[in-house]
Design a protein around this motif. Sequence first.
Motif: not given
Length: 134
Positions: A98-120
Amino acid sequence: MNRTRLLALALSLGLASPALADNYTAISNTAMSITGDIEFDDFGITFQNGKKIEFDDLLGDTFVVDGKSVPASVYSVADPKDPVLLNGNTLCGAPVTYVASWSGATENDTIVAVFSTEDAPESSDEMCASYTYE
């Protein structure tokens, strides 16, 4: 083919062209040393070295980060893998599911997180790594 039909065909082909990916510049140490700059869209991520992860489905539009619900995109990965990226590093150390993305600390930042979980994943607590871009 008459001019009207030719014009209609040209316009319909132009309107059906796919959207281009957004380009993101790596700004966190992890992103600079592992992924490099990326291209990200609703279909997947292309990393600086050309390796890709393709998404299967968009599963949600909110996500819990540090105990707070935030607007986000959560995707399932079509073919879970842990590609070798810059400097021989991998994204997660296990196949990314799974991959999730959201806005970071400033309006120009984007965080991309990766997961190796079985469930969402439901929160950032479950991530195996995160990367910050602008």
